[in-house]
Design an enzyme around this catalytic site. Structure first.
Site, PDB file in Angstrom:
ATOM      1  CB  CYS A   1      -3.502   2.107  -3.054  1.00 55.75           C
ATOM      2  SG  CYS A   1      -2.558   1.517  -1.655  1.00 55.75           S
TER       3      CYS A   1
ATOM      4  CG  HIS B 127      -1.747  -1.103   1.496  1.00 54.24           C
ATOM      5  ND1 HIS B 127      -3.063  -1.092   1.116  1.00 54.24           N
ATOM      6  CD2 HIS B 127      -1.520  -2.315   2.073  1.00 54.24           C
ATOM      7  CE1 HIS B 127      -3.623  -2.256   1.455  1.00 54.24           C
ATOM      8  NE2 HIS B 127      -2.703  -3.010   2.031  1.00 54.24           N
TER       9      HIS B 127
ATOM     10  CE  LYS C 129      -9.582   1.583  -1.422  1.00 50.39           C
ATOM     11  NZ  LYS C 129     -10.015   2.837  -0.948  1.00 50.39           N
TER      12      LYS C 129
ATOM     13  CE1 TYR D  97      -2.453  -0.058   4.750  1.00 49.19           C
ATOM     14  CE2 TYR D  97      -2.080   1.798   6.224  1.00 49.19           C
ATOM     15  CZ  TYR D  97      -2.604   1.280   5.051  1.00 49.19           C
ATOM     16  OH  TYR D  97      -3.281   2.099   4.184  1.00 49.19           O
TER      17      TYR D  97
ATOM     18  CG  HIS E  18      -5.240  -1.573  -1.508  1.00 48.77           C
ATOM     19  ND1 HIS E  18      -5.523  -0.376  -0.909  1.00 48.77           N
ATOM     20  CD2 HIS E  18      -6.339  -2.340  -1.313  1.00 48.77           C
ATOM     21  CE1 HIS E  18      -6.740  -0.424  -0.388  1.00 48.77           C
ATOM     22  NE2 HIS E  18      -7.247  -1.607  -0.611  1.00 48.77           N
TER      23      HIS E  18
END
Length: 135
Positions: free
Chosen positions: A119, A10, A117, A43, A111
């Site tokens: 990411c 991420h 996304k 995380y 991700h």
């Protein structure tokens, strides 16, 4: 110990130089991400802009970093959005080398593979190759 099948990479979506795991934890707490141990950051690891590695949730705990994928994954976040320092990438490399010793059959993912996304916004191919031997 949980069965770890995936390591999901991420980025924090912020180029703030002072961003820390504690700051991310406050943001995640506001979103309701709380673990049984009371750790709010979703995380398992956070890499600051200066390359410092910070722990988040214990690996034994389910993360809150990628909806539908948390049960069997480890989440690693690099602070940043538009730029990532060489020392951050070096820290990520060292971390992945360590995790490979513990979870040799895990696979590396961004991700964005599981969510709509962007990411992470850094190239994960070198890290995938390092961990999985993929070119």
């Amino acid at each position: 110990m949980r069965v770890i099948k995936k390591i999901i990479l991420h980025c924090s979506a912020s180029d703030r130089m002072d961003q820390t795991a504690a700051m991310m934890g406050l943001w995640h707490k506001a979103r309701g991400f709380c673990s049984p141990s009371g750790v709010h950051i979703g995380y398992h690891y956070f890499v600051r802009k200066d390359g410092m590695l910070e722990g988040g949730r214990r690996v034994e705990e389910v993360g809150a970093h990628c909806e539908g994928q948390n049960a069997d994954s480890i989440g690693i976040c690099l602070a940043g959005l538009t730029s990532f320092a060489p020392n951050q990438l070096a820290t990520l490399t060292c971390l992945l080398q360590s995790l490979k010793q513990i979870f040799p059959s895990a696979t590396i993912h961004g991700h964005s593979e599981f969510a709509n996304k962007a990411c992470p916004v850094y190239d994960i191919k070198p890290f995938k190759a390092l961990y999985e031997g993929v070119k």
